[in-house]
Design an enzyme around this catalytic site. Sequence first.
Site, PDB file in Angstrom:
ATOM      1  N   SER A  29      49.280  51.023  36.680  1.00 30.05           N
ATOM      2  CA  SER A  29      50.397  51.745  36.056  1.00 30.05           C
ATOM      3  C   SER A  29      50.092  52.139  34.615  1.00 30.05           C
ATOM      4  CB  SER A  29      51.679  50.903  36.100  1.00 30.05           C
ATOM      5  OG  SER A  29      51.592  49.819  35.192  1.00 30.05           O
ATOM      6  N   PRO A  63      52.798  43.009  34.502  1.00 29.84           N
ATOM      7  CA  PRO A  63      51.822  42.195  33.762  1.00 29.84           C
ATOM      8  C   PRO A  63      51.310  42.806  32.462  1.00 29.84           C
ATOM      9  CG  PRO A  63      50.709  43.340  35.531  1.00 29.84           C
ATOM     10  CD  PRO A  63      52.168  43.698  35.658  1.00 29.84           C
ATOM     11  N   GLY A  64      51.734  44.068  32.170  1.00 29.74           N
ATOM     12  CA  GLY A  64      51.373  44.628  30.877  1.00 29.74           C
ATOM     13  C   GLY A  64      50.646  45.953  30.896  1.00 29.74           C
ATOM     14  N   GLY A  65      50.718  46.696  31.993  1.00 33.51           N
ATOM     15  CA  GLY A  65      50.026  47.981  32.076  1.00 33.51           C
ATOM     16  C   GLY A  65      50.454  48.967  31.005  1.00 33.51           C
ATOM     17  N   ASP A  81      60.128  40.632  29.802  1.00 36.24           N
ATOM     18  CA  ASP A  81      59.990  40.417  31.249  1.00 36.24           C
ATOM     19  C   ASP A  81      59.952  38.918  31.524  1.00 36.24           C
ATOM     20  OD1 ASP A  81      59.030  40.394  34.057  1.00 36.24           O
ATOM     21  OD2 ASP A  81      58.598  42.504  33.675  1.00 36.24           O
ATOM     22  N   ASP A 117      59.349  50.965  32.815  1.00 35.77           N
ATOM     23  CA  ASP A 117      58.889  51.324  34.160  1.00 35.77           C
ATOM     24  C   ASP A 117      59.428  50.314  35.171  1.00 35.77           C
ATOM     25  OD1 ASP A 117      57.500  52.771  36.122  1.00 35.77           O
ATOM     26  OD2 ASP A 117      55.712  51.528  35.921  1.00 35.77           O
ATOM     27  N   LYS A 146      62.894  55.963  39.342  1.00 35.58           N
ATOM     28  CA  LYS A 146      62.407  55.812  40.715  1.00 35.58           C
ATOM     29  C   LYS A 146      63.266  56.665  41.636  1.00 35.58           C
ATOM     30  CE  LYS A 146      59.668  52.695  38.997  1.00 35.58           C
ATOM     31  NZ  LYS A 146      58.265  52.964  38.728  1.00 35.58           N
TER      32      LYS A 146
END
Length: 198
Positions: A29, A63-65, A81, A117, A146
Amino acid sequence: MGYSPWGRASNLKGGILRLKSPKDAPSRSSLKLDEAIQVLMSNKQRKATFRLGHTAVDLGAAPGGWTYQLVQRGLQVTAIDNGPMDKKLMATEQVVHLKENALTWLPEKPVQILVCDMVEKPSLVANLMAKWLLQAKAAHAIFNLKLPMKKRFQEVSDCIGEICDQLEAQEIDYFWQAKHLYHDREEITVYFRRQMPK
């Protein structure tokens, strides 16, 4: 059959920004935000926003994209998060990870850019972005909506219209654009910029 006005034609081959996935990015992402920043923000806006020491918030970060892209551009990031963040990303010391509810958390001081996101209903994300923009918690916001299975255009139109209506009701100057980017899947990426109070 379609057409593109000459002055608005893309200088990119096939109109697509080709990006290579960074080896150390926590997730695929990451490319979505990289593309959004390069396509939706002007050079002037990028230079003004992405400066060493400027601040950002990533809602639904793990996870940090997306946080990765902000860190690569020199920003100090607050990642919101309940899930775990990438260890290499945390080792940069440019990220503060708060295990808070991304739908209710707000920063004490405004940040340069807000990104989001999260896999949530488009209307929920739109109202969350409107809240941040109305309260001048961020000058810029990049977020994904989305797409539902049906009436996608109507849903996107309603969500963006809701944000615009709320900003106009408060007489706030703003700019927006939205695009289904090459690296998007069942979603559309939206960029809002508002005039901040002096």
